[in-house]
Motif scaffolding. Structure first.
Motif, short mmCIF file in Angstrom:
data_model
loop_
_atom_site.label_atom_id
_atom_site.label_comp_id
_atom_site.label_asym_id
_atom_site.label_seq_id
_atom_site.Cartn_x
_atom_site.Cartn_y
_atom_site.Cartn_z
N PRO A 1 -1.36 14.78 16.66
CA PRO A 1 -0.12 14.15 15.85
C PRO A 1 1.18 13.80 16.62
O PRO A 1 1.28 14.14 17.57
CB PRO A 1 0.01 15.51 14.96
N TRP A 2 1.77 12.87 16.03
CA TRP A 2 2.80 12.30 16.87
C TRP A 2 4.05 12.97 16.66
O TRP A 2 4.96 12.71 17.78
CB TRP A 2 2.97 10.87 16.70
N ILE A 3 4.13 13.91 15.87
CA ILE A 3 5.32 14.95 15.83
C ILE A 3 4.87 16.37 16.18
O ILE A 3 4.04 16.78 15.85
CB ILE A 3 5.87 14.88 14.35
N ASN A 4 5.49 16.66 17.23
CA ASN A 4 5.30 17.99 17.82
C ASN A 4 6.68 18.93 17.75
O ASN A 4 7.49 18.87 18.70
CB ASN A 4 4.68 17.75 19.34
N LEU A 5 6.86 19.51 16.60
CA LEU A 5 7.94 20.33 16.53
C LEU A 5 8.13 21.52 17.74
O LEU A 5 9.03 22.37 17.53
CB LEU A 5 8.12 21.02 15.01
N GLU A 6 7.17 21.75 18.34
CA GLU A 6 7.20 22.83 19.24
C GLU A 6 7.68 22.20 20.71
O GLU A 6 8.00 22.66 21.79
CB GLU A 6 5.90 23.42 19.73
N GLY A 7 7.89 20.86 20.74
CA GLY A 7 8.48 20.05 21.95
C GLY A 7 9.79 19.92 22.39
O GLY A 7 10.25 19.68 23.45
N ASP A 8 10.64 20.64 21.30
CA ASP A 8 11.87 20.88 21.79
C ASP A 8 12.59 22.19 20.73
O ASP A 8 11.86 22.51 19.85
CB ASP A 8 12.99 19.71 21.68
N SER A 9 14.11 22.44 21.01
CA SER A 9 14.71 23.23 20.11
C SER A 9 14.77 22.83 18.75
O SER A 9 14.82 21.42 18.55
CB SER A 9 15.95 23.75 20.64
N MET B 1 0.71 -1.07 0.01
CA MET B 1 -0.14 -0.09 -0.01
C MET B 1 0.79 1.21 0.17
O MET B 1 2.03 1.45 0.72
CB MET B 1 -0.99 -0.05 1.26
N LYS B 2 0.49 2.19 -0.81
CA LYS B 2 1.42 3.41 -0.91
C LYS B 2 0.72 4.37 -0.01
O LYS B 2 -0.55 4.58 -0.06
CB LYS B 2 1.73 3.79 -2.28
N THR B 3 1.65 5.04 0.89
CA THR B 3 1.22 6.15 1.51
C THR B 3 1.95 7.68 1.23
O THR B 3 3.20 7.42 0.70
CB THR B 3 1.20 6.00 2.92
N THR B 4 1.37 8.51 1.66
CA THR B 4 2.17 10.14 1.25
C THR B 4 2.87 10.13 2.67
O THR B 4 2.43 9.86 3.57
CB THR B 4 1.08 11.07 0.94
N PRO B 5 4.15 11.10 2.61
CA PRO B 5 4.81 11.23 3.76
C PRO B 5 3.89 12.38 4.50
O PRO B 5 3.07 13.21 3.90
CB PRO B 5 5.94 11.98 3.20
N ASN B 6 3.98 12.17 5.88
CA ASN B 6 3.60 13.09 6.73
C ASN B 6 4.26 14.25 6.76
O ASN B 6 5.55 14.22 6.90
CB ASN B 6 3.12 12.57 8.21
N VAL B 7 3.68 15.45 6.76
CA VAL B 7 4.52 17.01 6.82
C VAL B 7 4.20 17.53 7.97
O VAL B 7 3.21 17.76 8.37
CB VAL B 7 3.95 17.68 5.46
N PHE B 8 5.12 18.03 8.77
CA PHE B 8 4.96 18.70 9.97
C PHE B 8 6.06 20.11 10.04
O PHE B 8 7.07 19.84 9.72
CB PHE B 8 5.40 17.86 11.45
N SER B 9 5.29 21.07 10.22
CA SER B 9 6.14 22.27 10.05
C SER B 9 6.09 23.34 11.52
O SER B 9 5.04 23.22 11.75
CB SER B 9 5.58 23.25 8.99
N ASN B 10 7.03 24.13 11.60
CA ASN B 10 7.01 25.25 12.43
C ASN B 10 7.67 26.32 11.67
O ASN B 10 7.73 26.32 10.51
CB ASN B 10 7.74 24.96 13.74
N ASN B 11 8.02 27.59 12.38
CA ASN B 11 8.64 28.88 11.65
C ASN B 11 9.77 28.23 11.08
O ASN B 11 10.28 28.94 10.15
CB ASN B 11 8.65 29.84 12.78
N ASP B 12 10.76 27.34 11.68
CA ASP B 12 12.11 27.05 11.20
C ASP B 12 12.27 26.09 10.16
O ASP B 12 13.28 26.19 9.18
CB ASP B 12 12.69 26.90 12.41
N ILE B 13 11.54 24.85 10.70
CA ILE B 13 11.98 23.73 9.64
C ILE B 13 10.59 22.99 9.31
O ILE B 13 9.63 23.27 9.79
CB ILE B 13 12.98 22.80 10.42
N THR B 14 10.53 22.23 8.28
CA THR B 14 9.68 21.44 7.92
C THR B 14 10.27 19.85 8.29
O THR B 14 11.35 19.47 7.57
CB THR B 14 9.07 21.55 6.72
N VAL B 15 9.55 18.83 8.77
CA VAL B 15 9.92 17.84 8.96
C VAL B 15 8.68 16.63 8.20
O VAL B 15 7.61 17.04 8.47
CB VAL B 15 9.85 17.15 10.50
N THR B 16 9.40 15.81 7.38
CA THR B 16 8.41 15.00 6.85
C THR B 16 8.86 13.48 7.14
O THR B 16 9.91 13.18 7.62
CB THR B 16 8.71 14.79 5.28
N TYR B 17 7.64 12.64 7.28
CA TYR B 17 7.66 11.18 7.88
C TYR B 17 7.20 10.27 6.63
O TYR B 17 6.09 10.52 6.45
CB TYR B 17 7.33 11.07 9.08
#
Length: 75
Positions: A42-50, A1-17
Motif C-alpha cells: 500500500p502506498w501510504i505507510n503510517l509507520e514511516g514517520d511520526s 467512475m466512483k471510487t471509495t476512499p482508501n483508509v489507512f490506520s495506526n494506533n494514533d490516527i486514521t488517514v483517508t485518501y
C-alpha cells in the motif's frame, strides 16, 4: 467512475485518501516519501514517520484528497 476512499490506520490516527479529489500535485510524496510512497503498495505507510509529521503533511494536501482523524481509545 466512483471510487471509495482508501483508509489507512495506526494506533494514533486514521488517514483517508479519496482518489477522485486528488489533483496529483505529489506534494505528499515529495515532502514525506517515507509515508506517501509512489512505487509501493500500500502506498501510504503510517509507520514511516511520526504521527505529528503525518498530520502536518496531510494538512498541506492542496485538494483535500487526504484527510485524517485521531483515533480515540475506548475505556
Amino acid at each position: 467512475m466512483k471510487t471509495t476512499p482508501n483508509v489507512f490506520s495506526n494506533n494514533d490516527i486514521t488517514v483517508t485518501y479519496n482518489p477522485c479529489e486528488c489533483i496529483n500535485a505529489e506534494r505528499c510524496a515529495k515532502e514525506l516519501s517515507t509515508v506517501f510512497r509512489q512505487t509501493v503498495i500500500p502506498w501510504i505507510n503510517l509507520e514511516g514517520d511520526s504521527t505529528e509529521k503525518i498530520i502536518k503533511q496531510v494538512k498541506k494536501c492542496p485538494s483535500g484528497a487526504l484527510q485524517f482523524h485521531v483515533n480515540k481509545e475506548v475505556a
